[in-house]
Design a protein around this motif. Sequence first.
Motif, PDB file in Angstrom:
ATOM      1  N   ALA A 386      38.241  23.637  23.093  1.00  0.00           N
ATOM      2  CA  ALA A 386      38.875  24.167  24.481  1.00  0.00           C
ATOM      3  C   ALA A 386      38.697  25.802  24.508  1.00  0.00           C
ATOM      4  O   ALA A 386      39.044  26.310  23.447  1.00  0.00           O
ATOM      5  CB  ALA A 386      40.324  23.800  24.113  1.00  0.00           C
ATOM      6  N   THR A 387      38.296  26.244  25.570  1.00  0.00           N
ATOM      7  CA  THR A 387      37.964  27.754  25.679  1.00  0.00           C
ATOM      8  C   THR A 387      38.821  28.341  26.984  1.00  0.00           C
ATOM      9  O   THR A 387      38.548  27.600  27.938  1.00  0.00           O
ATOM     10  CB  THR A 387      36.594  27.916  25.682  1.00  0.00           C
ATOM     11  N   LEU A 388      39.343  29.225  26.826  1.00  0.00           N
ATOM     12  CA  LEU A 388      39.956  29.881  27.847  1.00  0.00           C
ATOM     13  C   LEU A 388      39.155  31.034  27.946  1.00  0.00           C
ATOM     14  O   LEU A 388      39.060  31.917  27.250  1.00  0.00           O
ATOM     15  CB  LEU A 388      41.517  30.392  27.401  1.00  0.00           C
ATOM     16  N   THR A 389      38.827  31.387  29.303  1.00  0.00           N
ATOM     17  CA  THR A 389      38.117  32.340  29.699  1.00  0.00           C
ATOM     18  C   THR A 389      38.459  32.965  31.161  1.00  0.00           C
ATOM     19  O   THR A 389      39.029  32.607  31.994  1.00  0.00           O
ATOM     20  CB  THR A 389      36.370  31.919  30.218  1.00  0.00           C
ATOM     21  N   LEU A 390      38.661  34.619  31.016  1.00  0.00           N
ATOM     22  CA  LEU A 390      38.968  35.358  32.074  1.00  0.00           C
ATOM     23  C   LEU A 390      37.684  36.246  32.756  1.00  0.00           C
ATOM     24  O   LEU A 390      37.175  37.008  31.788  1.00  0.00           O
ATOM     25  CB  LEU A 390      39.820  36.340  31.621  1.00  0.00           C
ATOM     26  N   GLN A 391      37.425  36.201  33.783  1.00  0.00           N
ATOM     27  CA  GLN A 391      36.427  37.059  34.471  1.00  0.00           C
ATOM     28  C   GLN A 391      36.922  38.007  35.532  1.00  0.00           C
ATOM     29  O   GLN A 391      37.763  37.495  36.410  1.00  0.00           O
ATOM     30  CB  GLN A 391      35.353  36.126  34.779  1.00  0.00           C
ATOM     31  N   LEU A 392      36.283  39.204  35.747  1.00  0.00           N
ATOM     32  CA  LEU A 392      36.641  40.286  36.531  1.00  0.00           C
ATOM     33  C   LEU A 392      35.401  40.907  36.949  1.00  0.00           C
ATOM     34  O   LEU A 392      34.614  41.328  36.207  1.00  0.00           O
ATOM     35  CB  LEU A 392      37.730  41.098  36.023  1.00  0.00           C
ATOM     36  N   ALA A 393      35.327  40.972  38.354  1.00  0.00           N
ATOM     37  CA  ALA A 393      34.156  41.882  38.865  1.00  0.00           C
ATOM     38  C   ALA A 393      34.550  42.615  40.225  1.00  0.00           C
ATOM     39  O   ALA A 393      35.353  42.155  40.969  1.00  0.00           O
ATOM     40  CB  ALA A 393      33.125  40.876  39.231  1.00  0.00           C
ATOM     41  N   THR A 394      33.627  43.506  40.431  1.00  0.00           N
ATOM     42  CA  THR A 394      33.894  44.160  41.786  1.00  0.00           C
ATOM     43  C   THR A 394      32.389  44.597  42.305  1.00  0.00           C
ATOM     44  O   THR A 394      31.659  44.822  41.602  1.00  0.00           O
ATOM     45  CB  THR A 394      34.608  45.806  41.614  1.00  0.00           C
ATOM     46  N   ALA A 395      32.204  44.522  43.477  1.00  0.00           N
ATOM     47  CA  ALA A 395      31.006  44.512  44.138  1.00  0.00           C
ATOM     48  C   ALA A 395      30.840  45.353  45.441  1.00  0.00           C
ATOM     49  O   ALA A 395      31.925  45.393  46.164  1.00  0.00           O
ATOM     50  CB  ALA A 395      30.343  43.308  44.454  1.00  0.00           C
ATOM     51  N   GLU A 396      29.822  46.340  45.686  1.00  0.00           N
ATOM     52  CA  GLU A 396      29.895  47.156  46.666  1.00  0.00           C
ATOM     53  C   GLU A 396      28.479  46.869  47.418  1.00  0.00           C
ATOM     54  O   GLU A 396      27.586  46.793  47.014  1.00  0.00           O
ATOM     55  CB  GLU A 396      29.744  48.648  46.429  1.00  0.00           C
ATOM     56  N   LEU A 397      28.581  46.578  48.895  1.00  0.00           N
ATOM     57  CA  LEU A 397      27.383  46.145  49.607  1.00  0.00           C
ATOM     58  C   LEU A 397      27.129  47.579  50.496  1.00  0.00           C
ATOM     59  O   LEU A 397      28.171  48.132  51.273  1.00  0.00           O
ATOM     60  CB  LEU A 397      27.611  45.104  50.346  1.00  0.00           C
ATOM     61  N   ASP A 398      26.332  48.182  50.295  1.00  0.00           N
ATOM     62  CA  ASP A 398      25.468  49.368  51.486  1.00  0.00           C
ATOM     63  C   ASP A 398      24.739  48.907  52.292  1.00  0.00           C
ATOM     64  O   ASP A 398      23.538  48.213  51.781  1.00  0.00           O
ATOM     65  CB  ASP A 398      25.055  50.540  50.354  1.00  0.00           C
ATOM     66  N   GLU A 399      25.003  49.035  53.644  1.00  0.00           N
ATOM     67  CA  GLU A 399      23.798  48.359  54.603  1.00  0.00           C
ATOM     68  C   GLU A 399      23.869  49.532  55.741  1.00  0.00           C
ATOM     69  O   GLU A 399      24.840  49.981  56.055  1.00  0.00           O
ATOM     70  CB  GLU A 399      24.382  47.179  55.080  1.00  0.00           C
ATOM     71  N   ALA A 400      22.760  49.975  55.975  1.00  0.00           N
ATOM     72  CA  ALA A 400      22.538  51.183  57.012  1.00  0.00           C
ATOM     73  C   ALA A 400      23.422  50.791  58.144  1.00  0.00           C
ATOM     74  O   ALA A 400      23.299  49.864  58.698  1.00  0.00           O
ATOM     75  CB  ALA A 400      21.086  51.467  57.258  1.00  0.00           C
ATOM     76  N   ASN A 401      23.884  51.840  58.630  1.00  0.00           N
ATOM     77  CA  ASN A 401      24.681  51.818  59.981  1.00  0.00           C
ATOM     78  C   ASN A 401      25.954  50.917  59.727  1.00  0.00           C
ATOM     79  O   ASN A 401      26.518  50.593  60.969  1.00  0.00           O
ATOM     80  CB  ASN A 401      23.764  51.374  61.241  1.00  0.00           C
ATOM     81  N   THR A 402      26.124  50.573  58.649  1.00  0.00           N
ATOM     82  CA  THR A 402      27.556  49.754  58.642  1.00  0.00           C
ATOM     83  C   THR A 402      28.247  50.156  57.548  1.00  0.00           C
ATOM     84  O   THR A 402      27.821  50.098  56.220  1.00  0.00           O
ATOM     85  CB  THR A 402      27.154  48.163  58.410  1.00  0.00           C
ATOM     86  N   GLN A 403      29.417  50.380  57.569  1.00  0.00           N
ATOM     87  CA  GLN A 403      30.538  50.681  56.479  1.00  0.00           C
ATOM     88  C   GLN A 403      31.338  49.428  56.096  1.00  0.00           C
ATOM     89  O   GLN A 403      31.779  48.943  56.933  1.00  0.00           O
ATOM     90  CB  GLN A 403      31.455  51.867  56.908  1.00  0.00           C
ATOM     91  N   ARG A 404      31.227  49.200  54.777  1.00  0.00           N
ATOM     92  CA  ARG A 404      32.040  48.015  54.223  1.00  0.00           C
ATOM     93  C   ARG A 404      32.837  48.171  53.092  1.00  0.00           C
ATOM     94  O   ARG A 404      32.338  49.140  52.138  1.00  0.00           O
ATOM     95  CB  ARG A 404      30.826  47.036  53.991  1.00  0.00           C
ATOM     96  N   ASP A 405      33.887  47.574  53.172  1.00  0.00           N
ATOM     97  CA  ASP A 405      34.791  47.901  51.937  1.00  0.00           C
ATOM     98  C   ASP A 405      34.336  46.932  50.896  1.00  0.00           C
ATOM     99  O   ASP A 405      33.430  46.017  50.821  1.00  0.00           O
ATOM    100  CB  ASP A 405      36.327  47.408  52.130  1.00  0.00           C
ATOM    101  N   ASP A 406      34.775  47.095  49.681  1.00  0.00           N
ATOM    102  CA  ASP A 406      34.173  46.504  48.453  1.00  0.00           C
ATOM    103  C   ASP A 406      35.036  45.151  48.236  1.00  0.00           C
ATOM    104  O   ASP A 406      35.920  44.949  48.896  1.00  0.00           O
ATOM    105  CB  ASP A 406      34.568  47.378  47.129  1.00  0.00           C
ATOM    106  N   ALA A 407      34.402  44.143  47.652  1.00  0.00           N
ATOM    107  CA  ALA A 407      34.826  42.967  47.000  1.00  0.00           C
ATOM    108  C   ALA A 407      35.222  42.741  45.898  1.00  0.00           C
ATOM    109  O   ALA A 407      34.737  43.612  44.862  1.00  0.00           O
ATOM    110  CB  ALA A 407      33.728  41.771  47.573  1.00  0.00           C
ATOM    111  N   THR A 408      36.374  41.954  45.502  1.00  0.00           N
ATOM    112  CA  THR A 408      36.706  41.953  44.152  1.00  0.00           C
ATOM    113  C   THR A 408      36.714  40.362  43.833  1.00  0.00           C
ATOM    114  O   THR A 408      37.225  39.579  44.571  1.00  0.00           O
ATOM    115  CB  THR A 408      38.042  42.681  43.906  1.00  0.00           C
ATOM    116  N   PHE A 409      36.621  40.271  42.531  1.00  0.00           N
ATOM    117  CA  PHE A 409      36.743  38.583  42.119  1.00  0.00           C
ATOM    118  C   PHE A 409      37.339  38.515  40.845  1.00  0.00           C
ATOM    119  O   PHE A 409      37.295  39.340  39.846  1.00  0.00           O
ATOM    120  CB  PHE A 409      35.353  38.105  42.117  1.00  0.00           C
ATOM    121  N   ALA A 410      38.655  37.629  40.579  1.00  0.00           N
ATOM    122  CA  ALA A 410      39.218  37.220  39.470  1.00  0.00           C
ATOM    123  C   ALA A 410      39.000  36.052  39.045  1.00  0.00           C
ATOM    124  O   ALA A 410      39.406  35.026  40.126  1.00  0.00           O
ATOM    125  CB  ALA A 410      40.383  37.938  39.411  1.00  0.00           C
TER     126      ALA A 410
END
Length: 418
Positions: A386-410
């Motif tokens: 039996a294993t307990l696991t915690l994962q955390l991540a953030t991602a940034e997407l850069d696309e020309a001519n488009t401003q996007r906010d970051d995404a997060t995952f937990a």
Amino acid sequence: MKKIVLAGLTVAAVAATSFAADVKISGSYDLRGFALDNTDFNANDDNGTDARFYDQRVRVQAVMKASDAISVTLRSDLSEGDWGTNDTQSNNGGNKFRLDRAFLTMKLPSNLGTLTAGTIGYDIERTGLLLNLHRNDGFLYTNTFGMVGVEAGNIKVEDSELNVGVTAEGDRDVYLVKATVKPMDNLTVSPYFVYDNDKDEALGANVKRMALGVDAGFKAGMFGVDGTLYMIDGKEETPGAVDKDLEGLVFNLMANVKPIPGLTIGAGYTYMQGDDNAADNENEAIVSFVDGDPGNNPMRGFIFWNDYSHDGAKLYGTDGKNVSQPASGYFNGINAFKLYADYAFDKFGVGAHAIYAEDAETVTGANEKEITEFGVYGSYKIYDNATLTLQLATAELDEANTQRDDATFAGLGLSVKF
């Protein structure tokens, strides 16, 4: 919840009581909770896709041994939600049962090899891009000739006779041959050939593709290297339309070092060919026969290239194509780099990774895209199974001519093996 657990216990109990002397039962139970923020990379995160949900899966496998030469394997897959859809979150009104493995394994007389037939599931290369067939029927023949192992088979991906009443009927077969040789104790080389014949009986269209590739793995002391290279060539024929040539090239290389017990430091690179001219009659970004399983992909992150919890953390661009799956067409081919470190000690495990990916080809008039992800995880083995696991991540997407906010995952998950 009750329906899933009871169904799993029923399968195990019936098998155990009926075949107590000849059956081996194994399986797993996974309970996972997710918190996703702005997973569509919306320009205004107040309007972005957010989700908080639980997901669970129970798998029970029974291997029934009829004799020393013959066995039957059954595996049930029980999960919340409607199979084949993105609806896997809890409290959705429908728990689903699927028998995703059901096959016969038979050792042929006189050491002529082994035949496996039924719903076998098959994955032919490490990145999970080329051929990953989870629940398709077929047969696979395996044998060893001296220092060379051989696999050959046919997988029926789709059968038009089973699609009565639908608009587009398909008939699709995949044929494969693979050899594995160890010229040295620390070197393994596996060349393979795959032929895919995909017909649309209703439209008269036919897509024929073949792939020639090789997997290789090398280990020397604390160092290890794994690589994959394959090329795809084919043709798409549609009545009333100009035939289209299909091409593809994929290269993946992973290297790691283990300087001390428990510590692994690694780096990876993946190249997937893009299409340099969308207006011609050539599609040069064909990298996958069948959707790959990201769980087999060493380049995956917690957000990028990850179909976590059955579409739970997929990211979509403004055109509706999946950002987190490069083969979806959002990226025009891909150059991807990954650095990672994992450390296991006592009952604990910790790790971190950084991923950067960009278009492999830039086409005039198309926006250039690149994505960066940082992730960390921690795990604790409560018991041996039996294993307990915690994962955390953030991602940034850069696309020309488009401003996007970051995404997060937990994600927080409990996995129990039995």
